[in-house]
Design a protein around this motif. Sequence first.
Motif, PDB file in Angstrom:
ATOM      1  N   GLY A 160      21.637 -16.280  25.918  1.00 31.39           N
ATOM      2  CA  GLY A 160      22.292 -16.310  27.225  1.00 31.39           C
ATOM      3  C   GLY A 160      21.529 -15.537  28.284  1.00 31.39           C
ATOM      4  O   GLY A 160      21.398 -15.997  29.428  1.00 31.39           O
ATOM      5  N   LEU A 161      21.007 -14.369  27.909  1.00 33.01           N
ATOM      6  CA  LEU A 161      20.220 -13.576  28.865  1.00 33.01           C
ATOM      7  C   LEU A 161      18.961 -14.315  29.285  1.00 33.01           C
ATOM      8  O   LEU A 161      18.616 -14.365  30.477  1.00 33.01           O
ATOM      9  N   ALA A 189      16.290 -17.468  33.534  1.00 32.87           N
ATOM     10  CA  ALA A 189      15.536 -18.680  33.844  1.00 32.87           C
ATOM     11  C   ALA A 189      16.194 -19.488  34.960  1.00 32.87           C
ATOM     12  O   ALA A 189      15.521 -19.922  35.910  1.00 32.87           O
ATOM     13  N   TRP A 190      17.499 -19.690  34.887  1.00 36.22           N
ATOM     14  CA  TRP A 190      18.200 -20.470  35.907  1.00 36.22           C
ATOM     15  C   TRP A 190      18.163 -19.775  37.259  1.00 36.22           C
ATOM     16  O   TRP A 190      18.007 -20.416  38.306  1.00 36.22           O
ATOM     17  N   LEU A 191      18.311 -18.450  37.265  1.00 35.19           N
ATOM     18  CA  LEU A 191      18.339 -17.713  38.530  1.00 35.19           C
ATOM     19  C   LEU A 191      16.987 -17.718  39.242  1.00 35.19           C
ATOM     20  O   LEU A 191      16.935 -17.706  40.476  1.00 35.19           O
ATOM     21  N   THR A 192      15.910 -17.723  38.492  1.00 42.52           N
ATOM     22  CA  THR A 192      14.582 -17.557  39.106  1.00 42.52           C
ATOM     23  C   THR A 192      13.787 -18.848  39.207  1.00 42.52           C
ATOM     24  O   THR A 192      12.696 -18.845  39.774  1.00 42.52           O
ATOM     25  N   ASP A 193      14.325 -19.949  38.705  1.00 42.22           N
ATOM     26  CA  ASP A 193      13.592 -21.214  38.766  1.00 42.22           C
ATOM     27  C   ASP A 193      13.465 -21.679  40.221  1.00 42.22           C
ATOM     28  O   ASP A 193      14.425 -21.611  40.996  1.00 42.22           O
ATOM     29  N   SER A 194      12.304 -22.164  40.570  1.00 40.45           N
ATOM     30  CA  SER A 194      12.046 -22.585  41.947  1.00 40.45           C
ATOM     31  C   SER A 194      12.608 -23.964  42.254  1.00 40.45           C
ATOM     32  O   SER A 194      12.735 -24.347  43.427  1.00 40.45           O
ATOM     33  N   GLY A 195      12.909 -24.752  41.227  1.00 40.17           N
ATOM     34  CA  GLY A 195      13.398 -26.110  41.446  1.00 40.17           C
ATOM     35  C   GLY A 195      12.305 -27.088  41.806  1.00 40.17           C
ATOM     36  O   GLY A 195      12.589 -28.251  42.110  1.00 40.17           O
ATOM     37  N   GLN A 196      11.049 -26.661  41.755  1.00 40.23           N
ATOM     38  CA  GLN A 196       9.951 -27.525  42.178  1.00 40.23           C
ATOM     39  C   GLN A 196       9.404 -28.401  41.059  1.00 40.23           C
ATOM     40  O   GLN A 196       8.760 -29.406  41.314  1.00 40.23           O
ATOM     41  N   ARG A 197       9.648 -28.013  39.809  1.00 36.74           N
ATOM     42  CA  ARG A 197       9.078 -28.755  38.686  1.00 36.74           C
ATOM     43  C   ARG A 197      10.099 -28.868  37.558  1.00 36.74           C
ATOM     44  O   ARG A 197      11.032 -28.073  37.468  1.00 36.74           O
ATOM     45  N   GLN A 198       9.883 -29.874  36.698  1.00 39.57           N
ATOM     46  CA  GLN A 198      10.741 -30.068  35.536  1.00 39.57           C
ATOM     47  C   GLN A 198       9.898 -30.197  34.272  1.00 39.57           C
ATOM     48  O   GLN A 198       8.699 -30.511  34.322  1.00 39.57           O
ATOM     49  N   LEU A 199      10.576 -29.967  33.140  1.00 41.44           N
ATOM     50  CA  LEU A 199       9.945 -30.120  31.831  1.00 41.44           C
ATOM     51  C   LEU A 199      11.018 -30.607  30.869  1.00 41.44           C
ATOM     52  O   LEU A 199      12.103 -30.009  30.805  1.00 41.44           O
ATOM     53  N   PHE A 200      10.738 -31.683  30.141  1.00 40.75           N
ATOM     54  CA  PHE A 200      11.713 -32.260  29.205  1.00 40.75           C
ATOM     55  C   PHE A 200      13.007 -32.646  29.924  1.00 40.75           C
ATOM     56  O   PHE A 200      14.095 -32.606  29.345  1.00 40.75           O
ATOM     57  N   GLY A 201      12.904 -32.999  31.220  1.00 39.57           N
ATOM     58  CA  GLY A 201      14.077 -33.391  31.975  1.00 39.57           C
ATOM     59  C   GLY A 201      14.934 -32.237  32.458  1.00 39.57           C
ATOM     60  O   GLY A 201      16.018 -32.452  33.011  1.00 39.57           O
ATOM     61  N   LEU A 202      14.475 -31.009  32.259  1.00 36.29           N
ATOM     62  CA  LEU A 202      15.197 -29.815  32.683  1.00 36.29           C
ATOM     63  C   LEU A 202      14.381 -29.065  33.723  1.00 36.29           C
ATOM     64  O   LEU A 202      13.160 -29.237  33.812  1.00 36.29           O
ATOM     65  N   PRO A 203      15.037 -28.200  34.524  1.00 44.87           N
ATOM     66  CA  PRO A 203      14.257 -27.312  35.384  1.00 44.87           C
ATOM     67  C   PRO A 203      13.239 -26.535  34.547  1.00 44.87           C
ATOM     68  O   PRO A 203      13.499 -26.188  33.387  1.00 44.87           O
ATOM     69  N   MET A 204      12.078 -26.263  35.101  1.00 43.65           N
ATOM     70  CA  MET A 204      10.948 -25.749  34.341  1.00 43.65           C
ATOM     71  C   MET A 204      11.249 -24.458  33.569  1.00 43.65           C
ATOM     72  O   MET A 204      11.019 -24.372  32.356  1.00 43.65           O
ATOM     73  N   LEU A 205      11.764 -23.437  34.242  1.00 41.69           N
ATOM     74  CA  LEU A 205      11.936 -22.148  33.563  1.00 41.69           C
ATOM     75  C   LEU A 205      12.994 -22.198  32.456  1.00 41.69           C
ATOM     76  O   LEU A 205      12.766 -21.651  31.370  1.00 41.69           O
ATOM     77  N   PRO A 206      14.167 -22.818  32.666  1.00 38.35           N
ATOM     78  CA  PRO A 206      15.081 -22.960  31.536  1.00 38.35           C
ATOM     79  C   PRO A 206      14.465 -23.718  30.356  1.00 38.35           C
ATOM     80  O   PRO A 206      14.708 -23.371  29.198  1.00 38.35           O
ATOM     81  N   ALA A 207      13.672 -24.747  30.650  1.00 39.79           N
ATOM     82  CA  ALA A 207      13.018 -25.492  29.574  1.00 39.79           C
ATOM     83  C   ALA A 207      12.039 -24.606  28.811  1.00 39.79           C
ATOM     84  O   ALA A 207      11.939 -24.680  27.579  1.00 39.79           O
ATOM     85  N   LEU A 208      11.327 -23.748  29.522  1.00 38.72           N
ATOM     86  CA  LEU A 208      10.394 -22.844  28.858  1.00 38.72           C
ATOM     87  C   LEU A 208      11.127 -21.794  28.027  1.00 38.72           C
ATOM     88  O   LEU A 208      10.680 -21.423  26.935  1.00 38.72           O
ATOM     89  N   ALA A 209      12.259 -21.315  28.535  1.00 42.69           N
ATOM     90  CA  ALA A 209      13.049 -20.341  27.775  1.00 42.69           C
ATOM     91  C   ALA A 209      13.550 -20.966  26.472  1.00 42.69           C
ATOM     92  O   ALA A 209      13.471 -20.350  25.394  1.00 42.69           O
ATOM     93  N   ILE A 210      14.068 -22.190  26.554  1.00 43.67           N
ATOM     94  CA  ILE A 210      14.549 -22.885  25.348  1.00 43.67           C
ATOM     95  C   ILE A 210      13.395 -23.085  24.373  1.00 43.67           C
ATOM     96  O   ILE A 210      13.545 -22.890  23.153  1.00 43.67           O
ATOM     97  N   THR A 211      12.237 -23.465  24.886  1.00 48.41           N
ATOM     98  CA  THR A 211      11.066 -23.657  24.029  1.00 48.41           C
ATOM     99  C   THR A 211      10.710 -22.378  23.281  1.00 48.41           C
ATOM    100  O   THR A 211      10.397 -22.413  22.080  1.00 48.41           O
ATOM    101  N   ALA A 212      10.763 -21.244  23.979  1.00 43.53           N
ATOM    102  CA  ALA A 212      10.433 -19.963  23.340  1.00 43.53           C
ATOM    103  C   ALA A 212      11.354 -19.683  22.164  1.00 43.53           C
ATOM    104  O   ALA A 212      10.906 -19.258  21.087  1.00 43.53           O
ATOM    105  N   PHE A 213      12.655 -19.923  22.342  1.00 43.45           N
ATOM    106  CA  PHE A 213      13.605 -19.662  21.253  1.00 43.45           C
ATOM    107  C   PHE A 213      13.423 -20.659  20.101  1.00 43.45           C
ATOM    108  O   PHE A 213      13.441 -20.275  18.925  1.00 43.45           O
ATOM    109  N   VAL A 214      13.255 -21.937  20.425  1.00 41.34           N
ATOM    110  CA  VAL A 214      13.154 -22.966  19.387  1.00 41.34           C
ATOM    111  C   VAL A 214      11.946 -22.706  18.488  1.00 41.34           C
ATOM    112  O   VAL A 214      12.022 -22.860  17.255  1.00 41.34           O
TER     113      VAL A 214
END
Length: 293
Positions: free
Chosen positions: A16-17, A22-47
Amino acid sequence: MKRHLISLAIVAVAVGLGLGLAWLTDSGQRQLFGLPMLPALAITAFVIQWMVWLPSYLAQTEHYYDLTGSLTYLLLITLAVWPSEGAATAPRAWLLAGLIALWALRLGSFLFRRVKRSGKDGRFDEIKQRWSRFLVAWTLQGLWVFTTLLAALIAMTSSGPSLGLWAAIGALVWLGGFVIEVIADTQKSRFNSRPENAGRFIDVGLWAWSRHPNYFGEILLWAGIAIIAAPSFAGWQWLGLISPLFVFLLITRVSGVPLLEQRSDARWGDDPDYLRYRDSTPVLVPRPPKRSS
């Protein structure tokens, strides 16, 4: 059962942290896997951590823990710096990616060789025996990687000004920290490899100036990364400054200095030479040793 539930609650809070930042600081300019970039990167790190956690638990080994962390750093910066929709990657992003990749490749290979040489990492002796506690350790590594990278990832995935004075200052700070960390690690490895030093504490080289010079270098180089990244921040993205603060707090209050100080005191606490060294040498920030009169 209660212990497992507590561990799973810690896992949920860590995820959750990471996602919240990731959601608070994402610029909204790019996506990854259909998600905003930073949340997608955070999920990738955990997975990635969870994928390696399971076979590591089944094999009862921690040998691939640090190596997985380093490879996660490399993957996240690669995904962040990769051009999207034909857009060119900014020089700031390439600079940050290059510095972080150099650090991750050096430290990851160093830690992997060390754990293979020693046969184990004492931090995991008890943790790896329970799947839930071991899962917590791997999940916290995912949070560690993403939070440490946050400042750089924000800059790498957002538009920002051209490189300037702050980038030069940050690069010099990073270089100073990197050099200190490399020298300290090399000195300790050589010291421990000599048979005459078996069972002794290191108090030579940079280790005569600081009890943990490698950690000082680590803190310094991530401060340099934040300095390079900061000119790209806007609004909530200033939360990216949590990156160097997180590194500092983790090293000085949680898993770095406190743990090693406890081990050293337990091992050499009755040695007068160690007590003199401990009482006369700074714990972190290097200082020239006092010459005996």
